[in-house]
Motif scaffolding. Structure first.
Motif: not given
Length: 215
Positions: A47-58, A60-62, A66-70
Motif C-alpha cells: 500500500y501507499t501510506h498517505l498522512s493528511a497531516g504530513d501532506l498539509l505540512r509539506a 506549507i513548507k513548499s 495554497n500552503g500560505t493559506m493553510i
C-alpha cells in the motif's frame, strides 16, 4: 480514418478512469501506533501510506499560495476546509502510481467523511481502527520523547478529547455499515501487526495456509 483510430483510444481511457483505487482509512487516537503499523502494511502489502497531516505540512513548507493559506488558517486556530485536504490527498494518490492507499488520520470528523465521499466518489474498503485506552496512549506519547511541542499532558488530553468528539462518530458510521476492523492496539507491536495481517490477508490465502498446516 483518423476518427476510427481515436474512438478506441477514448474508450480505453474511459475504462481506465472507471477503476477506483482501494482506500483504507486508518483511525485511532494519538499514540495508538498508527504510524508504526502503517509502515508495516506498506512493507508487507504494497500500500501507499498517505498522512493528511504530513501532506498539509509539506504544502506549507513548499511556500505555495495554497500552503500560505493553510498556514494562516492553522495560525488563526481555524480548521482547514475538507476540500483543501481532499485535493492534496487526490493529488498524492494520482502521483503515486499505486492503486492501494492507507489514508491515515483522515477523516477527522463527519464533515471530512461526507466531503471525501462526495468529492472522490470513493467509499473506503474498510476502516482500520486502532483501539487503545487513553492511559496507554498517554504513556506512549510521553515516553516517545520526539520533541514535539504538543507532547505534554495537557495538550495530549485535549487531543484525546477532540478524537473522541470528532473522529469516533466516523468510526461509528462505518461500523454501522460493517466496514470497521477493530484492532486491540494496547498489545505489543508484533502482536498488533499479527492482528493487522489477518485483516489484510486475502481469504483464499488464509485457506491455503490453513490447508498446509493440516497437511
Amino acid at each position: 480514418m483518423g476518427t476510427v483510430v481515436e474512438t478506441p483510444v477514448k474508450e480505453a481511457d474511459a475504462t481506465v478512469t472507471v477503476k477506483k483505487p482501494t482506500v483504507v482509512f486508518v483511525l485511532g487516537g494519538p499514540g495508538s501506533g498508527k504510524g508504526t503499523q502503517c509502515a508495516n502494511i506498506v512493507e508487507h502489502f504494497g500500500y501507499t501510506h498517505l498522512s493528511a497531516g504530513d501532506l498539509l505540512r509539506a504544502e506549507i513548507k513548499s511556500g505555495s499560495e495554497n500552503g500560505t493559506m493553510i498556514q494562516n488558517m492553522i495560525k488563526e486556530g481555524k480548521i482547514v476546509p475538507s476540500e483543501v485536504t481532499i485535493k492534496l490527498l487526490q493529488k498524492a494518490m494520482e502521483e503515486s502510481g499505486n492503486d492501494k492507499f492507507l489514508i491515515d488520520g483522515f477523516p477527522r470528523n463527519e464533515e471530512n467523511r461526507a466531503a471525501f465521499e462526495a468529492v472522490t466518489k470513493i467509499e473506503p474498503e474498510f476502516v482500520l481502527f486502532f483501539d487503545c485506552s487513553e492511559e496507554e496512549m498517554e504513556r506512549r506519547i510521553l515516553n516517545r520523547n520526539q520533541g514535539r511541542e504538543d507532547d505534554n499532558v495537557e495538550t495530549i488530553r485535549k487531543r484525546f478529547k477532540v478524537f473522541l468528539e470528532s473522529s469516533l462518530p466516523v468510526v461509528q458510521y462505518y461500523e454501522a455499515k460493517g466496514k470497521v476492523r477493530k484492532i486491540d492496539a494496547a498489545k505489543p507491536v508484533a502482536e498488533v501487526f499479527d492482528a493487522v495481517k489477518a485483516v489484510f490477508t486475502p481469504k483464499d490465502e488464509k485457506v491455503k495456509h490453513y490447508s498446509c498446516t493440516i497437511l
